[in-house]
Write an enzyme that holds these catalytic residues in place. Structure first.
Site, PDB file in Angstrom:
ATOM      1  CG  ASP A  81      28.532   3.000  31.244  1.00 16.33           C
ATOM      2  OD1 ASP A  81      29.755   3.272  31.358  1.00 16.33           O
ATOM      3  OD2 ASP A  81      28.054   2.480  30.226  1.00 16.33           O
ATOM      4  CD  GLU A 139      32.834   1.874  26.978  1.00 13.94           C
ATOM      5  OE1 GLU A 139      33.258   1.554  25.847  1.00 13.94           O
ATOM      6  OE2 GLU A 139      32.427   1.029  27.806  1.00 13.94           O
ATOM      7  CD  GLU A 140      30.301  -1.507  28.889  1.00  4.52           C
ATOM      8  OE1 GLU A 140      30.189  -2.007  27.757  1.00  4.52           O
ATOM      9  OE2 GLU A 140      31.240  -1.775  29.662  1.00  4.52           O
ATOM     10  CG  HIS A 366      31.232  -6.987  28.871  1.00  3.43           C
ATOM     11  ND1 HIS A 366      30.399  -6.399  27.953  1.00  3.43           N
ATOM     12  CD2 HIS A 366      32.057  -5.994  29.270  1.00  3.43           C
ATOM     13  CE1 HIS A 366      30.701  -5.123  27.803  1.00  3.43           C
ATOM     14  NE2 HIS A 366      31.730  -4.852  28.604  1.00  3.43           N
TER      15      HIS A 366
END
Length: 394
Positions: A81, A139-140, A366
């Protein structure tokens, strides 16, 4: 031929895959195109494919033909993702989806596992047993690992061990680090609502001030780690959201203040301490000021902790891949990872793949300037294949 040589030949294909995925990022549980891309490439390598696990998860199955592997099976996991961010890399393959980008390198993880899949399918005689290639959605912070486990991941694809790999900017390119125990921290969310009696700001004596209690709580909150956690341990408590009152009414003391934040720990004991003390401090300060406090603590992810035997296997595979650039430890990082849930369900380990200094000074995880370093693809894929040989090649 050594694994590294084969994977170096596959590097151009992995780069094409990675950049295609990078240009078409999808959020957790929305990885429809990504999952179809993965399934197509696995089938092109004549690998069995199962789709739709936890909505968009994909698992490929490769069975070895070498004697000695027996009925053992291992899992190799990659996350797929992207993040809800606007890309600023300016790369020719930059995100084509507004407000979406691969800002943590999951495009690289997917491409590396596809490269490993291609090699494993072509060299089934190098290992016995079974390899499950786990392409995980979400996962995020959207619960993809938990959703796959709830959907019967390890019932349908039983593994004796499971392994994960993540890129790490700043770790030298060509380096693989395998922490002996703690890799990443638990990731929990907490909130406290202070309630008092709202009143005109000119007559505070007629109310009970939830804002004052909240302000003292924020200050006191940061004494937990500095004064109650063993200095040889680690913990983080941070405030990420504070809401009170109305912007158009600065002369009114609000009746309610909401504070939300995150808590991180590397051990269960520190995690328990953080949860207990956040609530106790909130309640104590509220009582002092004659207001009420409603604390809530949500346990989201446990710490990511390597199992010693599997960490040792990973280190052998790292040494086989990068020689002296294999490191047998790395300081824990207080970010969280839902691979921790897989490590609670099965023995396994997690390693860091060095991708060197980022091209942009702000190009860390990020961040809108982040971009995976394609020069690490062949090393990562070779490392995954070496894990298979270390586990199933006897």
């Amino acid at each position: 031929m050594p694994i590294e040589s084969d994977l170096a030949e596959l590097a151009p294909a992995m780069t094409v895959w990675r950049r295609d995925l990078h240009a078409h990022p999808e959020l957790g549980f929305e990885e429809v195109r990504t999952a179809a891309f993965v399934a197509r490439e696995l089938r092109a390598a004549e690998i069995e494919v199962a789709e739709g696990i936890a909505r968009t998860g994909v698992v490929g199955t490769v069975r070895g033909t070498r004697s000695g592997g027996g009925n053992r099976a291992i899992g190799l996991r990659a996350d797929m993702d992207a993040l809800a961010m606007t890309e600023r890399t300016g790369a020719p393959y930059a995100s084509t989806i507004p407000g979406r980008m691969h800002a943590c390198g999951h495009d690289g993880h997917t491409a590396m596992l596809l490269g490993a899949a291609r090699w494993l399918a072509a060299h089934r005689d190098r290992f016995g047993g079974t390899v499950y290639l786990i392409f995980q959605p979400a996962e995020e912070s959207r619960g993809g690992a938990g959703a796959m486990l709830a959907d019967g991941l390890f019932d349908r694809f039983p593994v004796d061990a499971v392994y994960g790999l993540h890129n790490l900017p700043g770790l030298p390119l060509g380096t693989i680090a395998v922490p002996k125990r703690a890799v990443l921290a638990s990731s929990d969310t907490w909130q406290v609502t202070f309630r008092g009696r709202g009143v005109h700001g000119a007559r505070p004596h007629l109310g009970t001030d939830a804002t004052l209690a909240a302000a003292q709580f924020v200050t006191a909150l940061h004494t937990i780690v500095s004064r109650e956690v063993d200095p040889m341990e680690s913990g983080v408590v941070s405030v990420g959201h504070l809401a009170a009152g109305d912007y158009e009414a600065p002369n009114v003391i609000p009746a309610e203040v909401l504070i939300r934040g995150t808590a991180r720990a590397l051990t269960a004991a520190v995690r328990d301490l953080l949860e207990r003390r956040i609530a106790a401090i909130a309640s104590g300060i509220a009582a002092t000021h004659g207001v009420s406090a409603e604390p809530a603590y949500q346990r989201r992810l446990p710490p990511t902790v390597n199992h010693p035997a599997q960490a040792a296997t990973m280190l052998r595979a790292a040494a086989a891949t990068v020689g002296d650039e294999a490191r047998d430890d790395h300081p824990p990082i207080t970010a969280g990872e839902d691979f921790a849930l897989m490590l609670e369900a099965r023995p396994g380990a997690y390693a860091w793949l060095g991708t060197g200094e980022p091209a942009h000074p702000e190009g860390v995880h990020h961040n809108p300037h982040f971009d995976f370093n394609d020069a690490a693809l062949a090393t990562g894929a070779a490392f995954l294949c070496s894990i298979v040989e270390a586990e199933l090649g006897a």
